[in-house]
Design a protein around this motif. Structure first.
Motif, PDB file in Angstrom:
ATOM      1  N   LEU A  63      15.316 -30.009 -58.213  1.00  0.00           N
ATOM      2  CA  LEU A  63      14.749 -28.839 -57.546  1.00  0.00           C
ATOM      3  C   LEU A  63      13.624 -29.190 -56.579  1.00  0.00           C
ATOM      4  CD1 LEU A  63      14.374 -26.157 -60.355  1.00  0.00           C
ATOM      5  CD2 LEU A  63      15.927 -26.107 -58.414  1.00  0.00           C
ATOM      6  N   TYR A  64      13.734 -28.621 -55.397  1.00  0.00           N
ATOM      7  CA  TYR A  64      12.669 -28.722 -54.394  1.00  0.00           C
ATOM      8  C   TYR A  64      12.348 -27.338 -53.848  1.00  0.00           C
ATOM      9  CZ  TYR A  64      12.883 -33.708 -54.764  1.00  0.00           C
ATOM     10  OH  TYR A  64      12.815 -34.978 -55.260  1.00  0.00           O
ATOM     11  N   LEU A  65      12.380 -26.343 -54.732  1.00  0.00           N
ATOM     12  CA  LEU A  65      11.980 -24.977 -54.404  1.00  0.00           C
ATOM     13  C   LEU A  65      10.904 -24.562 -55.392  1.00  0.00           C
ATOM     14  CD1 LEU A  65      15.431 -23.137 -54.055  1.00  0.00           C
ATOM     15  CD2 LEU A  65      13.911 -23.839 -52.204  1.00  0.00           C
ATOM     16  N   GLY A  66       9.862 -23.927 -54.896  1.00  0.00           N
ATOM     17  CA  GLY A  66       8.825 -23.422 -55.783  1.00  0.00           C
ATOM     18  C   GLY A  66       9.376 -22.312 -56.673  1.00  0.00           C
ATOM     19  N   PRO A  67       8.702 -22.041 -57.781  1.00  0.00           N
ATOM     20  CA  PRO A  67       9.181 -21.035 -58.723  1.00  0.00           C
ATOM     21  C   PRO A  67       9.470 -19.676 -58.087  1.00  0.00           C
ATOM     22  CG  PRO A  67       7.388 -22.275 -59.702  1.00  0.00           C
ATOM     23  CD  PRO A  67       7.498 -22.718 -58.267  1.00  0.00           C
ATOM     24  N   GLU A  68       8.670 -19.280 -57.111  1.00  0.00           N
ATOM     25  CA  GLU A  68       8.868 -17.975 -56.473  1.00  0.00           C
ATOM     26  C   GLU A  68      10.179 -17.903 -55.699  1.00  0.00           C
ATOM     27  OE1 GLU A  68       6.847 -20.707 -53.678  1.00  0.00           O
ATOM     28  OE2 GLU A  68       6.481 -20.163 -55.755  1.00  0.00           O
ATOM     29  N   ASN A  69      10.731 -19.032 -55.303  1.00  0.00           N
ATOM     30  CA  ASN A  69      11.996 -19.056 -54.561  1.00  0.00           C
ATOM     31  C   ASN A  69      13.197 -19.414 -55.438  1.00  0.00           C
ATOM     32  OD1 ASN A  69      10.850 -18.438 -52.008  1.00  0.00           O
ATOM     33  ND2 ASN A  69      10.087 -20.517 -51.888  1.00  0.00           N
ATOM     34  N   GLN A  70      12.965 -19.661 -56.716  1.00  0.00           N
ATOM     35  CA  GLN A  70      14.053 -20.065 -57.608  1.00  0.00           C
ATOM     36  C   GLN A  70      14.847 -18.892 -58.174  1.00  0.00           C
ATOM     37  OE1 GLN A  70      12.290 -22.519 -60.643  1.00  0.00           O
ATOM     38  NE2 GLN A  70      11.409 -23.909 -59.138  1.00  0.00           N
ATOM     39  N   ARG A  71      14.208 -17.735 -58.320  1.00  0.00           N
ATOM     40  CA  ARG A  71      14.840 -16.597 -58.996  1.00  0.00           C
ATOM     41  C   ARG A  71      16.220 -16.274 -58.407  1.00  0.00           C
ATOM     42  NH1 ARG A  71      13.216 -12.931 -62.568  1.00  0.00           N
ATOM     43  NH2 ARG A  71      11.042 -13.550 -62.435  1.00  0.00           N
ATOM     44  N   ALA A  72      16.375 -16.368 -57.120  1.00  0.00           N
ATOM     45  CA  ALA A  72      17.659 -16.072 -56.469  1.00  0.00           C
ATOM     46  C   ALA A  72      18.763 -17.029 -56.914  1.00  0.00           C
ATOM     47  CB  ALA A  72      17.503 -16.122 -54.951  1.00  0.00           C
ATOM     48  N   TYR A  73      18.385 -18.149 -57.514  1.00  0.00           N
ATOM     49  CA  TYR A  73      19.360 -19.169 -57.910  1.00  0.00           C
ATOM     50  C   TYR A  73      19.568 -19.247 -59.424  1.00  0.00           C
ATOM     51  CZ  TYR A  73      18.808 -20.645 -53.101  1.00  0.00           C
ATOM     52  OH  TYR A  73      18.779 -20.682 -51.735  1.00  0.00           O
ATOM     53  N   TYR A  74      18.911 -18.404 -60.201  1.00  0.00           N
ATOM     54  CA  TYR A  74      19.039 -18.467 -61.664  1.00  0.00           C
ATOM     55  C   TYR A  74      20.501 -18.413 -62.107  1.00  0.00           C
ATOM     56  CZ  TYR A  74      13.990 -17.674 -62.553  1.00  0.00           C
ATOM     57  OH  TYR A  74      12.629 -17.765 -62.639  1.00  0.00           O
ATOM     58  N   ASP A  75      21.206 -17.368 -61.706  1.00  0.00           N
ATOM     59  CA  ASP A  75      22.602 -17.212 -62.135  1.00  0.00           C
ATOM     60  C   ASP A  75      23.456 -18.383 -61.674  1.00  0.00           C
ATOM     61  OD1 ASP A  75      22.036 -14.820 -63.411  1.00  0.00           O
ATOM     62  OD2 ASP A  75      22.720 -13.571 -61.739  1.00  0.00           O
ATOM     63  N   PHE A  76      23.264 -18.796 -60.442  1.00  0.00           N
ATOM     64  CA  PHE A  76      24.004 -19.934 -59.901  1.00  0.00           C
ATOM     65  C   PHE A  76      23.796 -21.170 -60.758  1.00  0.00           C
ATOM     66  CE2 PHE A  76      23.270 -23.769 -57.233  1.00  0.00           C
ATOM     67  CZ  PHE A  76      24.596 -24.077 -56.957  1.00  0.00           C
ATOM     68  N   LEU A  77      22.553 -21.480 -61.090  1.00  0.00           N
ATOM     69  CA  LEU A  77      22.248 -22.687 -61.857  1.00  0.00           C
ATOM     70  C   LEU A  77      22.831 -22.623 -63.266  1.00  0.00           C
ATOM     71  CD1 LEU A  77      18.579 -23.247 -60.672  1.00  0.00           C
ATOM     72  CD2 LEU A  77      20.546 -24.725 -60.187  1.00  0.00           C
ATOM     73  N   ILE A  78      22.732 -21.480 -63.904  1.00  0.00           N
ATOM     74  CA  ILE A  78      23.262 -21.339 -65.263  1.00  0.00           C
ATOM     75  C   ILE A  78      24.787 -21.446 -65.242  1.00  0.00           C
ATOM     76  CG2 ILE A  78      23.424 -19.830 -67.281  1.00  0.00           C
ATOM     77  CD1 ILE A  78      20.574 -21.125 -66.628  1.00  0.00           C
TER      78      ILE A  78
END
Length: 121
Positions: A63-78
């Motif tokens: 990961l090279y995105l700060g926590p505030e920009n990660q939420r959009a990718y939660y479902d994708f990552l899981i």
């Protein structure tokens, strides 16, 4: 030796960015790399793609995105179900770590560059 596939989330083609350095070092070490970014670009022939274009198994996400920009990718990552997610310095996110661990994904808070340099990757 056949090395596993690594996805760089937050890829950049700017040499001053750590994501750029990590992508290059991963390639230097012989890994197959997918570079995910919301901006077009490429590094050493690796074209950046959107997360919804990933269509192969991924062993490691770095990961090279700060926590505030990660939420959009939660479902994708899981749903991607990588073996592990590496949270580089500044990307540590207790919420995503908990979600990933509950899905059986190993989470490592470390620096990909250091891990590669020290043989811990």
């Amino acid at each position: 030796m056949n090395k596993h596939t690594v996805l760089v989330l937050g890829a950049s083609n700017k040499p001053e960015r750590y994501a750029f350095r990590a992508l290059n070092k991963l390639l230097d070490h012989g890994y197959q790399v997918l570079a995910v970014s919301n901006k077009p670009g490429s590094v050493r022939g690796v074209n950046f793609i959107r997360h919804d274009e990933v269509n192969q198994p991924i062993h490691t996400v770095t990961l090279y995105l700060g926590p505030e920009n990660q939420r959009a990718y939660y479902d994708f990552l899981i749903q991607l179900k990588p073996e592990r997610i590496i949270f580089n310095p500044g990307t540590e996110n207790p919420e995503l770590i908990a979600l990933a661990q509950n899905a059986g994904i190993s989470c490592i808070c470390n620096c990909t560059l250091v891990m590669l340099d020290t043989g811990q990757f």
